[in-house]
Write a protein that holds these residues in place. Structure first.
Motif, PDB file in Angstrom:
ATOM      1  N   TYR A 282     -22.576   3.178  15.020  1.00  0.00           N
ATOM      2  CA  TYR A 282     -22.496   2.878  13.592  1.00  0.00           C
ATOM      3  C   TYR A 282     -21.256   2.046  13.258  1.00  0.00           C
ATOM      4  CZ  TYR A 282     -21.656   3.577   8.644  1.00  0.00           C
ATOM      5  OH  TYR A 282     -21.378   3.374   7.328  1.00  0.00           O
ATOM      6  N   ARG A 283     -20.114   2.421  13.759  1.00  0.00           N
ATOM      7  CA  ARG A 283     -18.877   1.726  13.374  1.00  0.00           C
ATOM      8  C   ARG A 283     -18.542   0.536  14.282  1.00  0.00           C
ATOM      9  NH1 ARG A 283     -17.534   7.075  11.910  1.00  0.00           N
ATOM     10  NH2 ARG A 283     -17.091   7.180   9.687  1.00  0.00           N
ATOM     11  N   GLN A 284     -18.839   0.651  15.579  1.00  0.00           N
ATOM     12  CA  GLN A 284     -18.409  -0.378  16.519  1.00  0.00           C
ATOM     13  C   GLN A 284     -19.446  -1.462  16.789  1.00  0.00           C
ATOM     14  OE1 GLN A 284     -18.346   3.163  17.472  1.00  0.00           O
ATOM     15  NE2 GLN A 284     -16.968   3.230  19.217  1.00  0.00           N
ATOM     16  N   GLY A 285     -20.686  -1.240  16.454  1.00  0.00           N
ATOM     17  CA  GLY A 285     -21.740  -2.167  16.852  1.00  0.00           C
ATOM     18  C   GLY A 285     -22.135  -1.866  18.286  1.00  0.00           C
ATOM     19  N   ALA A 286     -22.506  -2.903  19.027  1.00  0.00           N
ATOM     20  CA  ALA A 286     -22.941  -2.709  20.407  1.00  0.00           C
ATOM     21  C   ALA A 286     -21.784  -2.183  21.259  1.00  0.00           C
ATOM     22  CB  ALA A 286     -23.458  -4.025  20.980  1.00  0.00           C
TER      23      ALA A 286
END
Length: 180
Positions: free
Chosen positions: A156-160
């Motif tokens: 959710y916060r970091q992306g991939a």
């Protein structure tokens, strides 16, 4: 700040829509409030860690990088859910071919691509760790490669995020076949 507010509103709309579609909202709440896994089993039946290369970030064409790991196996080898989760999407796209997206603990989305065919799962159904979600193939942009699973994780916060360290932390333990 506007981007953060927009992201939170989008997440709220998404979760609201999922809550309406999911028959067990308490199970969904338990899932999304659980901690992200710190280790994962290999999601392809019978494949050991030695057969997985860390290809995270490798060039793919002239305009993108690899956002996952490729796990090579014989066509038709079962792909197993590495976590308990909610099936968000079963379908096709141009790059991934036959794909499954699974919402796992901590709002991580586990992405399985190039599947030969789908397992006995349905959208908005909960699966347990070890349930068959598909079978190794080479669909999408992998049609000229040996059969493999492209496995990606989106936080959710970091992306991939790179699945390789999580698989290594799992010690290569296979996912055992689920019962449900």
């Amino acid at each position: 700040m506007k981007k953060l507010i927009a992201s939170l509103m989008l997440l709220g709309l998404f979760l609201g829509a999922v809550l309406l579609a999911v028959p067990h909202p308490r199970e969904l709440y338990s899932l999304i409030t659980a901690d992200e896994p710190s280790a994962l089993p290999v999601p392809v039946q019978g494949v050991s860690l030695g057969a997985i290369a860390d290809t995270w970030g490798s060039p793919r064409g002239s305009d993108r990088e690899h956002k996952g790991v490729d796990i090579f196996a014989k066509r038709g080898t079962p792909v197993l859910a590495p976590v308990r989760g909610l099936v968000l999407d079963i379908g096709q796209n141009r790059l991934g071919g036959n794909i499954v997206r699974l919402l796992g603990p901590g709002l991580q989305v586990h992405y399985f691509a190039h599947l030969d065919r789908f397992g006995p799962v349905k959208e908005y159904e909960f699966v347990q760790r070890g349930d068959v979600i598909g079978y190794v193939g080479n669909t999408g942009n992998a049609k000229d490669t040996p059969p493999h699973l492209h496995y990606g994780i989106y936080a959710y916060r970091q992306g991939a995020i790179n699945p390789y360290p999580l698989l290594m932390a799992g010690g290569g333990k296979p996912v055992s076949l689920g019962m449900g």
